[in-house]
Design a protein around this motif. Sequence first.
Motif, PDB file in Angstrom:
ATOM      1  N   GLU A 181      20.923  25.246   9.879  1.00  0.00           N
ATOM      2  CA  GLU A 181      20.217  24.137  10.723  1.00  0.00           C
ATOM      3  C   GLU A 181      19.669  23.088  10.172  1.00  0.00           C
ATOM      4  O   GLU A 181      19.869  21.847  10.151  1.00  0.00           O
ATOM      5  N   ASN A 182      18.977  23.391   8.914  1.00  0.00           N
ATOM      6  CA  ASN A 182      18.414  22.487   7.951  1.00  0.00           C
ATOM      7  C   ASN A 182      19.625  21.527   7.346  1.00  0.00           C
ATOM      8  O   ASN A 182      19.335  20.409   7.011  1.00  0.00           O
ATOM      9  N   SER A 187      20.506  31.296   9.202  1.00  0.00           N
ATOM     10  CA  SER A 187      20.843  30.544  10.398  1.00  0.00           C
ATOM     11  C   SER A 187      19.818  29.216  10.301  1.00  0.00           C
ATOM     12  O   SER A 187      20.105  28.224  10.698  1.00  0.00           O
ATOM     13  N   LYS A 188      18.623  29.436   9.901  1.00  0.00           N
ATOM     14  CA  LYS A 188      17.798  28.328   9.463  1.00  0.00           C
ATOM     15  C   LYS A 188      18.218  27.244   8.446  1.00  0.00           C
ATOM     16  O   LYS A 188      18.357  26.104   8.443  1.00  0.00           O
ATOM     17  N   LYS A 191      22.133  20.665   8.674  1.00  0.00           N
ATOM     18  CA  LYS A 191      22.734  19.671   9.656  1.00  0.00           C
ATOM     19  C   LYS A 191      21.758  18.465   9.720  1.00  0.00           C
ATOM     20  O   LYS A 191      21.970  17.478   9.681  1.00  0.00           O
ATOM     21  N   LEU A 192      20.500  19.115   9.672  1.00  0.00           N
ATOM     22  CA  LEU A 192      19.338  17.998   9.858  1.00  0.00           C
ATOM     23  C   LEU A 192      19.154  17.078   8.630  1.00  0.00           C
ATOM     24  O   LEU A 192      19.158  15.838   8.864  1.00  0.00           O
TER      25      LEU A 192
END
Length: 597
Positions: free
Chosen positions: A515-516, A511-512, A518-519
Motif C-alpha cells: 500500500e505504501n 500488505s502495508k 502505491k502511495l
Amino acid sequence: MAEAGDENLYAAARDIARALGKDPSAAGDILQILSGYGATGNTSSNSRASTASRGDANLNRSLNSLERQISSYIVEDRPIWSDPVDSRSFLDAVDDLLAMAGDLRSMAGDKSVAVCLSRADELIQQVMFRLQEEFGYVMDRASETFDSDDEFSGEEDNDIGYDQVIVARPVTDYKIVIEPLQSSVIGDLNAIAVRMVAGGFGKECSRVYSSRRREFLEESLSRLHLRGLSMEEVQDSPWQDLEDEIDRWIKAVTMVFRVFFPSERLLCDRVFSDLPVSSVTDLSFMEVCRGTTTQLLNFADAIALGSRLPERLFKVMDLYEAVEDLIPKMETLFSNKYCSPLKHEAVAIQKRLGEAVRGIFMELENLIRRDPPKTAFPGGGIHPITRYVMNYLRAACKSRQSLEQILDHTGNDAGSETRPLSVQLIWVLELLESNLEGKKRTYRDPPLCFLFMMNNGKYILDKATDNELGSILGEDWIVKHAAKLRQYHSNFLRSSWNQVVALLRTESPYSKLIENLKLFKARFDEVCLMQSQWVVTDEQLREELRSSVAGIVSPAYSSFVGRLKASPEINGRRGEPFIPYTVEDLELRIKGLFKER
C-alpha cells in the motif's frame, strides 16, 4: 612762431624733469623758471606777475594745440585703428594730454590752472569714449579675420599656431592653449587699455573686453551642442533627454575649464599687462567667465533639485564627480576676489548633488517598501525587484569613493539622517529580504515558498560576491547570508521530499508495504510533475537541488524495495510484487525536476 616756441618750451620743461630724475609733473615748476630766466634777484612783483602770466599763456597754448590735434581724430567717422600711423599719432597725443593733466594737478591752487585742468579733464573724457569705441572696433575686426565654421570642422589638430583663431575644436588632449587673437591685435588692445586705465576708464575698458570675449565663449559653448536649458526646462524635460544632456555637459565643462578658461586667463593677462593694478585684469576675467560658468552650474543645480527617482542615481553621481573634479581647477583659475563667488557656488552645488544622492537612496528604500506582494511570482523564480535592486547596488558601488564621501561625510547638517555606505547598503538589502518574505507568503505550497527564497537568496549572494559590493558589505554579511541560503535549502527538502520518503520508512506487514509503495508512486509522480514546472535559474543551484533530492530518495527507495522483496510473506506467492520504478528510473525522473526559466 611764438606759439610753436611756447610749445617747445613746455616740452623742454618735461624733458628736463625726466633728465633730473623727477616726475614729469614737475614740468610746471621748471616751466615757470625757464619763463623767467634772466631776471635779476630783485625782480619786482610786476615782473613775477608777468612771468606767471606768460606761464599760463603757455599752458593754454599747449592745451589748445593738443585739443585741436585730438579733436581731429575724435570727429573722424572712420576708425582710428584702421590706419597704424593714425593710431600711433593719436596715442602719442593722448599720452601728452594725460601727462599735462598730471602736471596741472600738481600745480593746483591757481585759478587759471584750475580752468585748464577742467578743460583737460573734459577732453580726456571725450578721448576715453573714443578709445572705448576703438577698443571694441579692434576686437570686432579681429573676430572677422577667420571663418569660424572652418575652424570648428571637427577634425582633431593639436598643432595650434600662435596666430590661429580656434573655436571649440573637439580634442582628446586637453593640454592645449587657444590663441584666439593675433599678437598684433593683443598689442593694440594693450596700448588702448593702458591709456583707458590711466584716464580712469578701467571699468569701461573691462566691460567692452568682457562683452566681446563672452560672445566668443557663448559661440564656442553652442558648438559643444549644449541646449542651454533653464531651470524650468530641466524640470519639465524627459529624463532620457536629460541623460544625453548630462553626457554633453560633462564633456563641455571639461573643455571649458581645461582649455577655454585657462586660455582666456592668459589672453586677459596679455591684454591688460603693464597696468599698475591687477584689479582690471581680474575683473575682466571674471566678467568673461561668469556667464558661461553660471549657465553650466545652473544646469547641475537644476538636476540636483529635481526628482529623486532611483534611476537618476548614476547620472547624478556622474555630475557630482564632474563638479568635484572641477573645483580644484576653479581654485586655481578663480583665486581672485572677483571670481571667488563662482567657486563658492560650485562647492554649494556639489553639496546639493550629494543631498540628491542621499534622497535617491531614500526613494529606493520607499520603492522597495511600496512594491506589493500582489500574486505569486510564477515558478518561484527570481523576482524582478531582486534583479533591480542587486544590479542597482552593484552598479552604484562602481562609484564607491564618491558614495562614501557623500554618505559618510557630507550629511552632517543638523536634522539630516546619515548612514555610512556599508550600513546604507545592508539596510537596503534588509528591506529587500523583508519584501521577499512578504512575497513568499503568496505561495500556497510551503516547499515553493522556500524555493522562492532560495532562488532570490542565491541571486543576492552571487551579485555580492567577488566585487566592490561584497567588499563593502563585508565577510560577516557574506557568511550570514550563505547560512540563510543553506537553511532555505534544508527547509525545502524537509517540507517536500522528506514527506515523500517517509512513505518508504515502514516496517509494516507485507500488505502495508504494498500500500505504501502505491502511495509513494502516486506522491512521487505528483511532486515530480509539480516541481518540474518550478524554476531554478542558477545552474549550480539546480544541480545541487537535484543531487540533494536524489540523495534522499534513491537510498530510501532502494532499501524499501529490498525489504519488500525479502519479506517472508512473499514466499509461496506466484511471482514477485509489482515494482513501478527501478532506482535508475527514479533518478532519471529527478533529473527532470526544475526548469531554467
